[in-house]
Design an enzyme around this catalytic site. Structure first.
Site, mmCIF file in Angstrom:
data_model
loop_
_atom_site.group_PDB
_atom_site.id
_atom_site.type_symbol
_atom_site.label_atom_id
_atom_site.label_comp_id
_atom_site.label_asym_id
_atom_site.label_seq_id
_atom_site.Cartn_x
_atom_site.Cartn_y
_atom_site.Cartn_z
ATOM 1 C CE LYS A 32 -32.538 -9.167 -25.331
ATOM 2 N NZ LYS A 32 -31.135 -8.882 -25.337
ATOM 3 C CE LYS A 45 -30.750 -8.793 -21.416
ATOM 4 N NZ LYS A 45 -29.874 -7.644 -21.216
#
Ligand code: HSE
Length: 335
Positions: free
Chosen positions: A123, A223
């Site tokens: 991420k 996210k």
């Protein structure tokens, strides 16, 4: 197809095990013959330009071994391996750092500049430099996939970008963190105290090394940044996310919610204007009211109205589902 795997932790090992398990399936179904020509971690690199022996790879993965336990490993860095090992695809699977994106960010850029296609679960680089990496991939003429970075096994990015491509996505709502969902679910079901269920989530191996990243909604926010950029076409940064975690949610609040036919979930919501993570009341029976460690995403769309998807958002085997999906997709695209 020659693969270089950077990062031999839970996800790197999970990928090796799934590739080995699926070898004949990949050949039969897609005509693919992946060869792992290198695995790299912070202890060094094990490489073989014909492909490392599958039995050795699986054995070392099963033993949770460092790369330094491979015979003939070399003490070289990931960057040196990326620059010297001949391969078509680099998997970047090192731990996430959402402040700097490193070391994954450097690995991905080096790989793209060397003309390699890149698949990542990381991420950090996507949160720090999403547009830069998309542009670099385009400029270098390489494929870039990151399905595993959000939702673990759930094909949330590809669902929106490919199968729902005829729609305008108006809003994305998601329960995107398994650890907090597990904690809230256990508190709701049994009135169990926060600290005890956090420990259980850590034992399940899904919590971040520093669980405040889960609890304070930082993982969910990261996210959501990726989903906003990948699906809504925005250029959102981490600091743009309004964020409240679950630390102040008490068993009493959950009990009260239940009495009114609701449950409390840590929900990320992104539209073209806003990006926010906060605990929300969700009606029982709503697609986001998923229990345990599950994740769920609900899209609001102009044509299809609403589409929801649920699944396992963490775990090495589950995440390798997305990594293999990306691998097959890259191979189809470049074929
Ligand atoms: N800590 C994360 C979670 C792992 O609980 O969902 C998957 O990103």
């Amino acid at each position: 197809m020659r693969l270089l795997i950077i990062g031999f932790g839970n996800l790197g090992r999970g990928l090796v095990e799934s590739l080995a398990e699926k070898k004949s399936f990949l050949y039969r179904r897609f005509g693919l013959k992946p060869r792992v020509v290198g695995v790299v971690d912070d202890s060094g690199a094990a490489t073989n330009n014909k492909g490392l022996d599958w039995r050795l790879l699986v054995k070392k993965a099963y033993q949770k071994a460092k790369v330094s336990a491979f015979p003939n490993y070399k003490r070289i860095s990931a960057v040196e391996a990326i620059e010297s090992v001949e391969c078509e695809i680099v998997f970047e699977l090192t731990p996430t750092n959402i402040q700097t994106g490193e070391p994954g960010l450097t690995h991905i850029k080096k790989a793209m500049k060397a003309g390699r296609h890149v698949i990542t679960s990381n991420k950090g680089p996507l949160v720090v430099a999403f547009r830069e990496l998309e542009h670099l991939a385009k400029k270098q003429g390489v494929e870039f996939r990151y399905s595993a970075s959000v939702g673990g096994a759930i094909p949330v990015i590809e669902l929106a970008r490919k199968l729902l491509a005829g729609n305008e996505v108006l809003e994305i709502q998601g329960v995107l963190n398994g650890t907090t969902n597990y904690i809230l679910s256990r508190m709701a079901e049994e009135g169990a105290p926060f600290d005890q269920v956090l420990r259980e989530a850590q034992e399940l191996g899904i919590a971040e090394k520093d669980p405040t990243l889960d609890i304070e909604g930082i993982d969910t926010a990261a996210k959501l940044v990726i989903l906003s950029n990948a699906i809504l076409g925005r250029d959102v940064k981490f600091k743009d996310v309004r964020r409240t975690g679950i630390a102040r949610i008490t068993p009493q609040a959950i009990k009260l919610a239940k009495e009114t036919g609701n449950t409390i979930k840590l929900v990320g919501v992104a539209t073209r204007q806003t990006v926010e993570v906060s605990p929300k009341l969700v009606p029982l029976g709503h697609p986001l009211a998923v229990g345990g460690t599950l994740n769920a995403v609900n899209f609001k769309l102009d044509l299809a109205r609403e589409i929801s998807i649920t699944g396992f958002g963490a775990g090495p085997r589950e995440t390798s589902s997305s990594l293999l999906g990306d691998l097959i997709d890259v191979c189809r695209t470049i074929a």
